[in-house]
Structures are given as C-alpha cells and as structure tokens.
Write an enzyme that holds these catalytic residues in place. Structure first.
Site, PDB file in Angstrom:
ATOM      1  N   GLU A 104     -20.618 -37.563 -57.614  1.00  0.00           N
ATOM      2  CA  GLU A 104     -20.323 -38.845 -57.202  1.00  0.00           C
ATOM      3  C   GLU A 104     -20.826 -39.963 -58.289  1.00  0.00           C
ATOM      4  O   GLU A 104     -21.764 -39.562 -58.954  1.00  0.00           O
ATOM      5  CB  GLU A 104     -21.105 -39.098 -55.964  1.00  0.00           C
ATOM      6  N   ASP A 105     -20.348 -41.117 -58.269  1.00  0.00           N
ATOM      7  CA  ASP A 105     -20.844 -42.121 -59.210  1.00  0.00           C
ATOM      8  C   ASP A 105     -22.021 -42.550 -58.728  1.00  0.00           C
ATOM      9  O   ASP A 105     -23.240 -42.670 -59.566  1.00  0.00           O
ATOM     10  CB  ASP A 105     -20.013 -43.121 -59.451  1.00  0.00           C
ATOM     11  N   ASP A 108     -24.903 -44.917 -52.237  1.00  0.00           N
ATOM     12  CA  ASP A 108     -25.559 -46.215 -51.947  1.00  0.00           C
ATOM     13  C   ASP A 108     -25.975 -46.343 -50.506  1.00  0.00           C
ATOM     14  O   ASP A 108     -27.098 -45.881 -50.316  1.00  0.00           O
ATOM     15  CB  ASP A 108     -24.193 -47.265 -52.241  1.00  0.00           C
ATOM     16  N   PHE A 157     -26.488 -54.622 -57.931  1.00  0.00           N
ATOM     17  CA  PHE A 157     -25.159 -54.213 -58.366  1.00  0.00           C
ATOM     18  C   PHE A 157     -24.989 -53.659 -59.685  1.00  0.00           C
ATOM     19  O   PHE A 157     -25.479 -54.414 -60.710  1.00  0.00           O
ATOM     20  CB  PHE A 157     -24.238 -55.235 -58.018  1.00  0.00           C
ATOM     21  N   ARG A 170     -15.217 -50.317 -65.874  1.00  0.00           N
ATOM     22  CA  ARG A 170     -15.496 -48.870 -65.864  1.00  0.00           C
ATOM     23  C   ARG A 170     -15.730 -48.228 -67.312  1.00  0.00           C
ATOM     24  O   ARG A 170     -16.387 -47.237 -67.426  1.00  0.00           O
ATOM     25  CB  ARG A 170     -14.435 -48.188 -65.188  1.00  0.00           C
TER      26      ARG A 170
END
Ligand code: IMP
Length: 186
Positions: A104-105, A108, A157, A170
């Site tokens: 996963e990136d 959260d 963020f 990205r």
C-alpha cells in the site's frame, strides 16, 4: 517561493522526505522481507494506483524468488452498517496457500484495508502481511496495522512517490507535505 517548495493545484507543499532517504529505507525493508520469506515465494499484491512506485521499488530490492500482481479496489454501497463495501478488481491469481504481502502507499484511517482483508482471507492464503510505504498512526480508526512500514508520519497530507493530490504529484521522486506557509499567491 523557496526552491524546495512546490505548488499543486491550490496548495503549497514543502519537501518532507528526500528520495535518498526513501531509497535507503526501501532497501532495508527489501532485505528484511528477503530474510523473512526465504524459500516461501511470496506473492506481492500492489494496490493501485498509489502503491505502483513503492511496489516496484520494493520488488527490485528483493534477493529472493517472489511474484507480483496488482489490483484496484472499488467501493460500492453495500448493506453493511459501516457504509461502503470495498472489493478487489483484478485479483485473478489462485492465492490458496500462498504467502501474500499487500503493498500500500499509505495506511491512514485503515478503512480501505480493513474492508478488503476479509475478502482476501476467504480465499485461503497461507499468510497475509501488509507492507505500507507510509503509516499515519494518529489517523487510525480501524483495527489494521502494517507489518512493514517505510515511515510513520504525522496526520498531515503528503504527496509524491506515488501519492497524489487530486491526481497530481504522483511522479515527484521525493515526498512532500502541505506547507504551513500560506498558499495565497501574493
Ligand atoms: P485509509 O483507507 O483511510 O487508510 O486511506 C487509504 C488511502 O487514502 C490511501 O491509499 C491513499 O490513496 C489515500 N490517502 C490517505 N492519506 C493520504 C495523503 O496524505 N496523501 C495522499 N493520499 C492519501
């Protein structure tokens, strides 16, 4: 605007983790996974879109036999009380008795993975672990913790290294965080 700052859409971002630090850390995780999974031929499952860069860098840092596949998660309105149901598109492999490492990136709130994990477990894998480039522990609302974490970050963020702000950012090789400097252009 200092050169370490960038503007994406309406927001300013400043550099947070350099590409050199990222590469070093990914190499470390690659060594760790290679040790833990020696002889097990793990199947990496990359969650698109965010994890495509992390997954491909991590995969190239492995010194063991391993396979990789990518999925997209789609959410639809289900009948469960907690709202949307998340299902995997593109998981064609037979994962019965396979050792799975989800990449996963970022984890959260944990909602995405906690909705998808039961679907994966139904297919009877030998084991499931999570490798996430980033984790925001302060933001967690669901009971899911990555087993391999690139960096723990505060609840802010970030973009770059695969992560986007409204589709942009990205491709940035470094990781950026929303800047405290006003985003008003003077
Ligand atoms: P979760 O379901 O709340 O754990 O959120 C996971 C998804 O939200 C990630 O796969 C990202 O696509 C997105 N996300 C969460 N935080 C950020 C961030 O700081 N930058 C970019 N995307 C984020």
């Amino acid at each position: 605007m200092p050169s370490s700052m960038i503007q994406v859409h309406d927001k300013r971002f400043e550099i947070f983790i350099s590409k050199e630090k990222i590469n070093e850390r990914i190499a470390e995780i690659g060594r760790e996974i290679s040790k833990d999974y020696l002889g097990l031929n793990p199947l990496f499952i990359g969650v698109l879109n965010g994890s495509f860069i992390f997954a491909s860098d991590l995969f190239r840092c492995l010194s063991i036999e391993a396979e990789i596949s990518f999925i997209k998660l789609a959410s639809y309105k289900g009948m469960s009380s907690n709202g949307d149901v998340i299902t995997a598109i593109g998981l064609d492999e037979n994962i019965n008795q396979r050792h799975i490492i989800i990449t996963e990136d970022i984890v959260d709130t944990g909602k995405t993975l906690s909705s998808f994990l039961p679907e994966l477990l139904q297919r009877n894998p030998a084991s499931v672990k999570i490798a996430s480039f980033l984790s925001k522990p302060e933001a967690r609302q669901y009971n899911v913790e990555p087993d391999y974490i690139g960096f723990e970050i505060p609840n802010k963020f970030v973009i770059g290294y695969g992560l986007d702000y409204d589709r942009l950012g990205r491709n940035l090789p470094d990781l950026y965080v929303t800047s405290s400097v006003s985003s008003e252009v003077p």
